[in-house]
Design an enzyme around this catalytic site. Structure first.
Site, PDB file in Angstrom:
ATOM      1  N   SER A  46      69.550 -59.926 -51.420  1.00 29.41           N
ATOM      2  CA  SER A  46      69.249 -59.882 -52.853  1.00 29.41           C
ATOM      3  C   SER A  46      69.911 -61.044 -53.573  1.00 29.41           C
ATOM      4  CB  SER A  46      69.719 -58.550 -53.444  1.00 29.41           C
ATOM      5  OG  SER A  46      71.121 -58.471 -53.385  1.00 29.41           O
ATOM      6  N   ARG A  49      67.385 -63.470 -55.442  1.00 26.33           N
ATOM      7  CA  ARG A  49      67.429 -63.459 -56.904  1.00 26.33           C
ATOM      8  C   ARG A  49      67.519 -64.887 -57.443  1.00 26.33           C
ATOM      9  NH1 ARG A  49      71.692 -61.011 -57.428  1.00 26.33           N
ATOM     10  NH2 ARG A  49      70.870 -58.900 -57.480  1.00 26.33           N
ATOM     11  N   ASN A  86      64.248 -66.774 -59.279  1.00 28.50           N
ATOM     12  CA  ASN A  86      64.321 -67.238 -60.658  1.00 28.50           C
ATOM     13  C   ASN A  86      64.050 -68.725 -60.771  1.00 28.50           C
ATOM     14  OD1 ASN A  86      65.276 -65.332 -62.934  1.00 28.50           O
ATOM     15  ND2 ASN A  86      66.315 -64.609 -61.094  1.00 28.50           N
TER      16      ASN A  86
END
Lengths: 278, 156
Positions: free
Chosen positions: A207, A211, A215
């Site tokens: 994660s 992440r 983004n």
């Protein structure tokens, strides 16, 4: 460089400059996605590595200079700014990490500043550097290292290794295993516990990396799409200019936020790993 | 998007950077910041102490000023008292002197009065004798009546 259509333009912008072994056994840069796929694992994204290392060295140089110049006198200018960052990181580490460890704060500082600098590359106009590189004869160039999964996973896997190391160091191998196996259900349901806790453990680095990557990759993609509008006539071009400006301003927030999240989660994961009373 | 050796390269780079940061960047900066904090704290404490000292000094100054004024007043009072005493003493002495001089003068006068009386008595008795002798002539013997005349002289 001329593109036949927008799909090719996007594809070109998402392709790394890869160095590796060609199918015929020679070593060199890949010319296109097919060749990259042929090279397999033992190839290297030269653009990501150069910008990643370059920005890292810039960060270390900047902060080393501040460290050498640091005195007890009143700081000025850049010195002040760097000491402000140091105090900010120190505060974050103190509030999130309950123990005392000489590694945590420098690790947090490195992650925050380095990731921020790598993210910052996203704000440089998408076509500028690849265009210059194209003039110099380099076919592909992606200047934002954090839009490369290898880079984000490189960071998160190193953090993951540290999490494992701290877990074993503070809890002992037995304690670490007990945490994975006897929780959250009673002992007789050990296999289920192991699967659940194993997933939780693995989810941390995955994660963390995804992440940041997601983004920045999305941000980069939007910049590319906005850049596409410039080829659609002057009206669309002006509209695209405003969009680009708006997205860039918004993106400043995102790049700082993502760097901060990566740093904070790293501290929190290591803090969880160092907790002995569970 | 595929994984390749960049992953390993990034991990190695990361480890080296963190090591460098831990060794050469974080400790000196942290030390400097802590030292500065300590110095600022010391400075603030010193300033506080200075203000306190100043207040105390001012209180002391006003106290000693008050003392000095009081002492000066006392000295003035004493001096005044002493001056009065001296004046009184001088007056007494002067009075005494005046009395003495008066006494001396009056006794002198008495003396002179006495001697004048004596002289006068003698002269009067002599004149009286001469008168009497002339009046009585031979009938009166000077020697036999001299005692009576002496008594007369004493009565004058």
């Amino acid at each position: 460089m001329a593109y036949e259509n927008s799909s090719e333009y996007i594809k070109h912008h998402l392709t790394h400059l890869v160095y590796g072994q060609h199918a015929d056994g020679t070593w060199g840069f890949a010319h296109g996605v097919d060749e990259i796929n042929e090279m397999g694992f033992w190839s290297i994204n030269v653009d990501s590595m150069i910008f990643s290392i370059g920005l890292g060295v810039f960060f270390l140089w900047l902060f080393r200079r501040a460290a050498v110049r640091a005195t007890t006198d009143t700081p000025t200018g850049l010195q002040n700014f760097i000491e402000m960052i140091i105090e900010f990181i120190d505060g974050s580490v103190r509030s999130s990490y309950s123990g005392k460890d000489p590694l945590i704060a420098p690790l947090a500082l490195t992650i925050f500043v380095w990731v921020f600098l790598m993210n910052f590359m996203d704000l440089i106009a998408v076509d500028l550097v690849p265009w210059i590189a194209g003039l110099l004869g380099v076919g592909y160039l992606k200047i934002v290292p954090t839009t490369d999964l290898n880079i984000t996973f490189g960071l998160s896997l190193t953090v993951f290794v540290l999490v494992l190391y701290y877990s074993i160091k503070f809890k002992g191998p037995g304690g670490f295993f007990a945490e994975l196996a006897f929780h959250p259900f009673p002992k007789f349901m050990m296999p289920i516990n192991l699967i659940l806790e194993g997933v939780t453990l693995i989810a941390k680095p995955v994660s963390l990396a995804l992440r940041l990557f997601g983004n920045l990759y999305a941000g980069e993609m939007i910049f590319i799409l906005i850049a596409l509008m410039y080829s659609g006539g002057w009206a669309l071009g002006i509209f695209g200019g405003f969009l680009q400006l708006g997205w860039a301003i918004f993106h400043i927030l995102i790049i700082i936020l993502q760097a901060f999240i990566f740093m904070t989660l790293t501290i929190v994961y290591l803090d969880m790993a160092s907790q002995t009373d569970h | 998007m595929n994984f390749n050796a960049t992953l390993i390269g990034q991990m190695i780079t990361f480890v080296i950077f963190v090591w460098f940061c831990m060794k050469y960047i974080w400790p000196p900066l942290m030390t400097a910041l802590e030292e500065r904090t300590a110095r600022i704290n010391e400075g603030l404490a010193a300033a506080q102490q200075g203000i306190k000292d100043l207040d105390e000094a001012q209180i002391k100054v006003s106290e000693s000023l008050k003392d000095a004024k009081q002492q000066a007043q006392e000295i003035i009072n004493q001096a005044q008292k002493r001056a009065n005493e001296i004046v009184d003493e001088a007056k007494d002495i002067a009075h005494d002197e005046v009395d003495k001089i008066k006494d001396a003068a009056s006794s002198d006068i008495d003396q002179q009065i006495l001697s004048a009386r004596e002289q006068l008595r003698k002269e009067v008795s002599g004149i009286a004798l001469a008168g009497v002798a002339q009046i009585l002539k031979r009938e009166v013997d000077a020697e036999t009546h001299s005692t009576v005349l002496d008594e007369l002289v004493a009565q004058i």
